[in-house]
Design a protein around this motif. Structure first.
Motif, PDB file in Angstrom:
ATOM      1  N   GLY A 145       0.815  -1.215   0.000  1.00  0.00           N
ATOM      2  CA  GLY A 145       0.000   0.000   0.000  1.00  0.00           C
ATOM      3  C   GLY A 145       0.844   1.259   0.000  1.00  0.00           C
ATOM      4  O   GLY A 145       0.603   2.189  -0.774  1.00  0.00           O
ATOM      5  N   GLY A 146       1.871   1.296   0.868  1.00  0.00           N
ATOM      6  CA  GLY A 146       2.725   2.476   0.943  1.00  0.00           C
ATOM      7  C   GLY A 146       3.483   2.726  -0.348  1.00  0.00           C
ATOM      8  O   GLY A 146       3.549   3.871  -0.838  1.00  0.00           O
ATOM      9  N   LEU A 147       4.065   1.675  -0.918  1.00  0.00           N
ATOM     10  CA  LEU A 147       4.849   1.825  -2.145  1.00  0.00           C
ATOM     11  C   LEU A 147       3.975   2.219  -3.338  1.00  0.00           C
ATOM     12  O   LEU A 147       4.340   3.106  -4.123  1.00  0.00           O
ATOM     13  N   LEU A 148       2.828   1.562  -3.474  1.00  0.00           N
ATOM     14  CA  LEU A 148       1.947   1.873  -4.607  1.00  0.00           C
ATOM     15  C   LEU A 148       1.343   3.268  -4.488  1.00  0.00           C
ATOM     16  O   LEU A 148       1.225   3.983  -5.500  1.00  0.00           O
ATOM     17  N   CYS A 149       0.968   3.677  -3.287  1.00  0.00           N
ATOM     18  CA  CYS A 149       0.425   5.022  -3.098  1.00  0.00           C
ATOM     19  C   CYS A 149       1.477   6.081  -3.420  1.00  0.00           C
ATOM     20  O   CYS A 149       1.173   7.113  -4.024  1.00  0.00           O
ATOM     21  N   ALA A 150       2.732   5.817  -3.032  1.00  0.00           N
ATOM     22  CA  ALA A 150       3.815   6.752  -3.339  1.00  0.00           C
ATOM     23  C   ALA A 150       4.046   6.835  -4.849  1.00  0.00           C
ATOM     24  O   ALA A 150       4.190   7.936  -5.405  1.00  0.00           O
ATOM     25  N   PHE A 151       4.073   5.680  -5.510  1.00  0.00           N
ATOM     26  CA  PHE A 151       4.322   5.653  -6.958  1.00  0.00           C
ATOM     27  C   PHE A 151       3.215   6.380  -7.721  1.00  0.00           C
ATOM     28  O   PHE A 151       3.490   7.230  -8.583  1.00  0.00           O
ATOM     29  N   PHE A 152       1.962   6.068  -7.411  1.00  0.00           N
ATOM     30  CA  PHE A 152       0.864   6.667  -8.169  1.00  0.00           C
ATOM     31  C   PHE A 152       0.619   8.121  -7.787  1.00  0.00           C
ATOM     32  O   PHE A 152       0.138   8.906  -8.612  1.00  0.00           O
ATOM     33  N   THR A 153       0.962   8.499  -6.554  1.00  0.00           N
ATOM     34  CA  THR A 153       0.893   9.916  -6.201  1.00  0.00           C
ATOM     35  C   THR A 153       1.898  10.697  -7.032  1.00  0.00           C
ATOM     36  O   THR A 153       1.603  11.793  -7.539  1.00  0.00           O
TER      37      THR A 153
END
Length: 205
Positions: A182-190
């Motif tokens: 969740g943290g990595l994907l949210c950072a990437f897509f943000t």
């Protein structure tokens, strides 16, 4: 003679009993694995219902059936939700992710074994951020990219199933992966939304 016979019987049957115990434990472990891997529609409905109750009527409970669920991996990995702070130019969004990380660590580490309102607040914020990110990505990036949300949601779901089988080790494993993915994907897509597609930037309006 009777004592010798009893000794022989104990010598012969004790290993057999141990083997049976091990076999039974293996079968139980496999059954648990199948339950976790093949959660059906009923399980999904139960998880959703439980989540709704825990963000409305039962906010102080952690929702965990374990006597002790405190673990550095599942607890402190909530810090990963601060990563999207590095991927946005907006202070309000940075604060949102910092608050999410703080709530996650508080609920899953410091108060994981206690009744505390932080559990409900954490779940509300996590639900809000999950829905917000899906809508933000789906409305600004190619629609197929929302499929990536299935990965962290699958980790959360398997963690919820682990609670039903009373397997704290599996809950720790999947809840850690929920934070990680969740943290990595949210950072990437943000980053993609804010710096590649420049969503919200008046200069690119």
């Amino acid at each position: 003679r009777r004592q010798r016979r009893r000794g022989k019987q104990t010598f012969l049957w004790a290993p057999m009993a141990e083997l049976r115990t091990r076999a039974a434990a293996t079968r139980i472990g496999r059954a648990d694995s199948k339950m976790l891997a093949s959660g059906g529609p009923t399980d999904l409905v139960d998880v959703v219902k439980k989540h709704i109750v825990n963000i409305t009527l039962d906010m102080k409970t952690s929702g965990l059936p374990f006597e002790d669920a405190k673990n550095v991996w599942s607890g402190l990995s909530g810090c990963l939700y601060a990563l999207p702070m590095l991927a946005t130019p907006y202070n309000w969004e940075r604060f949102l992710w910092l608050l999410q990380a703080f709530l996650s660590v508080s609920a899953d580490f410091f108060y994981v074994n206690d009744l505390h309102i932080v559990h409900g607040i954490d779940r509300i914020f996590a639900t809000y951020n999950t829905i917000r990110m899906i809508l933000l990505v789906g409305s600004n990036l190619p629609i197929w990219t929302v499929i990536f949300a299935a990965l962290p949601l699958a980790m959360y779901y398997n963690g919820a199933l682990a609670k039903k089988t009373d397997r704290v080790d599996r809950w720790i494993f999947f809840h850690t992966l929920w934070h990680l993915t969740g943290g990595l994907l949210c950072a990437f897509f943000t980053y993609m939304v804010r710096y590649v597609y420049h969503v919200g930037d008046p200069a690119y309006g």
